[in-house]
Scaffold this motif. Structure first.
Motif, short mmCIF file in Angstrom:
data_model
loop_
_atom_site.label_atom_id
_atom_site.label_comp_id
_atom_site.label_asym_id
_atom_site.label_seq_id
_atom_site.Cartn_x
_atom_site.Cartn_y
_atom_site.Cartn_z
N ALA A 141 0.86 -1.19 0.00
CA ALA A 141 0.00 0.00 0.00
C ALA A 141 0.89 1.24 0.00
CB ALA A 141 -0.90 0.02 1.24
N VAL A 142 0.25 2.38 -0.17
CA VAL A 142 0.92 3.66 0.11
C VAL A 142 0.61 4.00 1.56
CG1 VAL A 142 1.14 6.09 -0.49
CG2 VAL A 142 0.70 4.40 -2.28
N TYR A 143 1.66 4.28 2.31
CA TYR A 143 1.52 4.57 3.73
C TYR A 143 1.66 6.08 3.96
CZ TYR A 143 1.56 -0.35 4.91
OH TYR A 143 1.23 -1.69 5.03
N TYR A 144 0.74 6.61 4.76
CA TYR A 144 0.69 8.04 5.04
C TYR A 144 0.72 8.30 6.54
CZ TYR A 144 -1.35 8.30 0.31
OH TYR A 144 -1.59 8.20 -1.04
N CYS A 145 1.35 9.38 6.95
CA CYS A 145 1.17 9.81 8.33
C CYS A 145 0.20 10.99 8.35
CB CYS A 145 2.49 10.15 9.01
SG CYS A 145 3.41 11.50 8.32
N LYS A 146 -0.40 11.17 9.51
CA LYS A 146 -1.49 12.14 9.64
C LYS A 146 -1.45 12.78 11.02
CE LYS A 146 -6.54 12.14 10.20
NZ LYS A 146 -7.72 11.24 10.27
N VAL A 147 -1.79 14.06 11.05
CA VAL A 147 -1.99 14.76 12.31
C VAL A 147 -3.26 15.60 12.19
CG1 VAL A 147 -0.61 16.79 11.66
CG2 VAL A 147 -0.88 16.18 14.08
N ILE A 148 -3.97 15.72 13.29
CA ILE A 148 -5.15 16.59 13.35
C ILE A 148 -4.84 17.72 14.31
CG2 ILE A 148 -7.59 16.74 13.95
CD1 ILE A 148 -7.87 13.81 13.25
N ASN A 149 -4.98 18.96 13.83
CA ASN A 149 -4.63 20.08 14.69
C ASN A 149 -5.77 20.41 15.66
OD1 ASN A 149 -6.53 21.57 13.30
ND2 ASN A 149 -5.05 22.93 12.28
N MET A 150 -5.57 21.43 16.47
CA MET A 150 -6.53 21.77 17.53
C MET A 150 -7.87 22.24 16.97
SD MET A 150 -5.02 25.38 18.96
CE MET A 150 -3.36 24.76 19.12
#
Length: 116
Positions: A91-100
């Motif tokens: 697969a294509v692997y992604y990192c993610k963050v959700i801000n405030m």
């Protein structure tokens, strides 16, 4: 916010890879981070998640016992150690963050291919 993944590649079944995601533009240590993956024609799925303060982790059932998420706040980096890789991990692997404010930010992705 910028997230840059690296470490993907071609590996044989049973092999290992370590993915890295370097973050910038926000206070990394105070935000939870996640790894997702996506294959063509399918929705992006959560692989692993790590909290900010305690570093608590959780994993998709399909990777439990094989993948480990960790973070190094001094380097603004989150890792995904992947062992006993299977063809279905391709697969294509992604990192993610959700801000405030609830806005999600994604990296550009790194391709992982598990094949003999």
């Amino acid at each position: 916010v910028q997230l840059v993944e690296s470490g993907g590649g071609l590996v044989q079944p049973g092999g290992s890879l370590r993915l890295s995601c370097v973050a910038s533009g926000f206070t990394f240590s105070t935000f939870a981070m996640s790894w997702y993956r996506q294959t063509p024609g399918k929705e992006r799925e959560l692989v692993a998640h790590i909290t900010s303060v305690s570093g608590s982790t959780n994993y998709a059932d399909s990777v439990k016992g094989r993948f480990t998420i960790s973070r190094e706040n001094a380097k603004n980096t989150v890792y995904l150690e992947m062992n006993s890789l299977k063809p279905e991990d391709t697969a294509v692997y992604y990192c993610k963050v959700i801000n405030m404010f609830g806005n999600a930010y994604w990296g550009q992705g790194t391709q992982v291919t598990v094949s003999s």
